[in-house]
Design a protein around this motif. Structure first.
Motif, short mmCIF file in Angstrom:
data_model
loop_
_atom_site.label_atom_id
_atom_site.label_comp_id
_atom_site.label_asym_id
_atom_site.label_seq_id
_atom_site.Cartn_x
_atom_site.Cartn_y
_atom_site.Cartn_z
N LEU A 160 0.85 -1.19 0.00
CA LEU A 160 0.00 0.00 0.00
C LEU A 160 0.89 1.24 0.00
CD1 LEU A 160 -3.19 0.54 2.11
CD2 LEU A 160 -1.45 2.32 2.03
N THR A 161 0.61 2.17 -0.93
CA THR A 161 1.38 3.41 -1.03
C THR A 161 0.50 4.59 -0.64
OG1 THR A 161 2.62 2.44 -2.87
CG2 THR A 161 2.83 4.82 -2.55
N CYS A 162 1.10 5.47 0.18
CA CYS A 162 0.34 6.63 0.64
C CYS A 162 1.29 7.78 0.93
CB CYS A 162 -0.46 6.28 1.89
SG CYS A 162 0.60 5.83 3.30
N ALA A 163 0.73 8.93 1.33
CA ALA A 163 1.54 10.08 1.73
C ALA A 163 2.14 9.82 3.11
CB ALA A 163 0.67 11.33 1.75
N PRO A 164 3.31 10.41 3.40
CA PRO A 164 3.95 10.17 4.70
C PRO A 164 3.07 10.50 5.89
CG PRO A 164 5.48 11.25 3.21
CD PRO A 164 4.15 11.26 2.51
N ALA A 192 10.26 4.33 3.07
CA ALA A 192 10.10 5.65 2.46
C ALA A 192 10.42 5.57 0.97
CB ALA A 192 11.03 6.65 3.14
N MET A 193 9.56 6.19 0.17
CA MET A 193 9.77 6.26 -1.28
C MET A 193 9.97 7.73 -1.65
SD MET A 193 6.85 3.54 -2.47
CE MET A 193 7.40 3.56 -4.17
N GLY A 194 11.16 8.23 -1.34
CA GLY A 194 11.41 9.65 -1.51
C GLY A 194 10.78 10.44 -0.37
N GLU A 195 10.50 11.70 -0.62
CA GLU A 195 9.91 12.56 0.40
C GLU A 195 8.40 12.66 0.28
OE1 GLU A 195 11.79 16.32 0.13
OE2 GLU A 195 13.77 15.59 0.78
N GLN A 196 7.85 12.15 -0.80
CA GLN A 196 6.43 12.37 -1.07
C GLN A 196 5.57 11.13 -0.85
OE1 GLN A 196 5.42 15.46 -1.69
NE2 GLN A 196 7.58 16.09 -1.56
N ALA A 197 6.17 9.98 -0.61
CA ALA A 197 5.36 8.76 -0.51
C ALA A 197 6.01 7.75 0.44
CB ALA A 197 5.18 8.13 -1.89
N VAL A 198 5.17 6.90 0.99
CA VAL A 198 5.60 5.81 1.89
C VAL A 198 4.91 4.54 1.43
CG1 VAL A 198 5.45 4.90 4.24
CG2 VAL A 198 6.04 7.28 3.88
N GLU A 199 5.65 3.44 1.44
CA GLU A 199 5.07 2.14 1.09
C GLU A 199 4.95 1.27 2.33
OE1 GLU A 199 5.65 -1.34 -2.23
OE2 GLU A 199 7.38 -0.86 -0.98
N GLY A 226 -6.46 8.74 1.09
CA GLY A 226 -5.01 8.79 1.25
C GLY A 226 -4.28 7.64 0.59
N VAL A 227 -5.00 6.60 0.16
CA VAL A 227 -4.36 5.45 -0.49
C VAL A 227 -4.10 5.80 -1.95
CG1 VAL A 227 -4.57 3.04 -1.16
CG2 VAL A 227 -5.41 3.79 1.08
N ARG A 228 -2.86 5.75 -2.36
CA ARG A 228 -2.51 6.05 -3.74
C ARG A 228 -2.44 4.79 -4.59
NH1 ARG A 228 2.51 10.37 -2.84
NH2 ARG A 228 1.30 11.94 -1.67
N GLN A 229 -2.00 3.72 -3.99
CA GLN A 229 -1.88 2.47 -4.74
C GLN A 229 -1.97 1.30 -3.76
OE1 GLN A 229 1.94 1.83 -6.61
NE2 GLN A 229 1.09 0.55 -8.24
N ALA A 230 -2.57 0.22 -4.19
CA ALA A 230 -2.66 -0.99 -3.36
C ALA A 230 -2.66 -2.22 -4.27
CB ALA A 230 -3.90 -0.97 -2.50
N TYR A 231 -1.88 -3.20 -3.91
CA TYR A 231 -1.83 -4.44 -4.70
C TYR A 231 -1.23 -5.54 -3.81
CZ TYR A 231 3.16 -3.38 -5.24
OH TYR A 231 4.48 -3.10 -5.01
N TRP A 232 -1.33 -6.78 -4.26
CA TRP A 232 -0.73 -7.89 -3.53
C TRP A 232 0.20 -8.67 -4.44
CZ3 TRP A 232 -1.58 -13.05 -4.82
CH2 TRP A 232 -2.67 -13.32 -5.67
N SER A 233 1.15 -9.37 -3.83
CA SER A 233 2.13 -10.15 -4.59
C SER A 233 2.42 -11.46 -3.88
CB SER A 233 3.42 -9.34 -4.76
OG SER A 233 4.03 -9.11 -3.51
#
Length: 238
Positions: A160-164, A192-199, A226-233
């Protein structure tokens, strides 16, 4: 004196034959162990065989076959404790199991000799030696065989990817949503995925999943603010 009254030359000769056979056969087993420089070598295996023969022969002489059978059971237990002392743990490896098993075999040989089963004692000796010599090349060949195919169980994770600023709230949401779908979280990692996103990566306890059920749970997560992306693996673990 009782000691002189108990002197019986035929019985003494029988004991000598039994204990002598145990000594020879135990020494034969111990010779192979000593040659390979194992912790329980020539003397240890000979002593175990002789002691077992003496105990069984004494019980047989004092109380007959029934007493000998009971003593054999105690010999088995006693040698089990002796064998435990030969087993050592080094890190993740356990060594000495074969030595302990060989001591048990020597005791069996001695018990047979003490019960006047000399042919059986010889047969037992041959099979103990065969186990330690003839099977060794087979074991070495198997151990050297390269593993051609990775075998293991599957590992599944939900990402799940979202804002910090939202990751604390969505972390609780992620765990609750997966538990509601009967897929409890084994481990949760935040990256942390840079300063703009958290996984958020939630690893599941499950080693098998129903894709439709997990898809439904992930679709539900996408609906949260707030959820930008969600997936499973899924991946294979060795």
């Amino acid at each position: 004196m009782q000691a002189f009254d108990n002197l019986n030359l035929p019985s003494l000769l029988d004991t000598l034959v039994s204990v002598g056979a145990a000594f020879v056969l135990g020494t034969t087993i111990g010779l192979e162990r000593q040659w390979r420089q194992r912790s329980a070598g020539l003397r240890t295996n000979a002593l175990v065989a002789v002691a077992a023969a003496v105990f069984v022969d004494m019980a047989n002489r004092l109380g007959g076959h029934d007493a000998a059978v009971h003593v054999v059971a105690y010999v088995v237990s006693g040698v089990g404790f002796l064998g435990a002392g030969a087993i050592m743990k080094e890190g993740a490896n356990v060594i000495g199991l074969n030595t302990a098993a060989t001591l048990w075999g020597s005791a069996a040989v001695g018990a047979c000799a003490g019960a006047d089963l000399l042919a059986e004692a010889l047969v037992a000796t041959l099979f103990v030696l065969a186990s330690n010599t003839l099977l060794r090349p087979v074991v070495n060949r198997i151990n050297r065989r390269p593993i051609e195919e990775a075998r293991g169980e599957a590992s599944y994770a939900v990402h799940l990817t979202c804002a910090p600023e939202d990751h604390v709230r969505l972390r609780e949401t992620l765990v609750e949503a997966l538990e509601a779908a009967a897929y409890p979280v084994r481990e949760l990692e935040v990256r942390a995925m840079g300063e703009q996103a958290v996984e958020l990566e939630a690893r599941l306890f499950a080693t098998a999943v129903d894709p439709d059920e997990l898809d439904k749970a992930v679709d539900g997560l996408r609906q949260h603010a707030g959820v930008r992306q969600a997936y499973w693996s899924g991946s294979a673990e060795e």
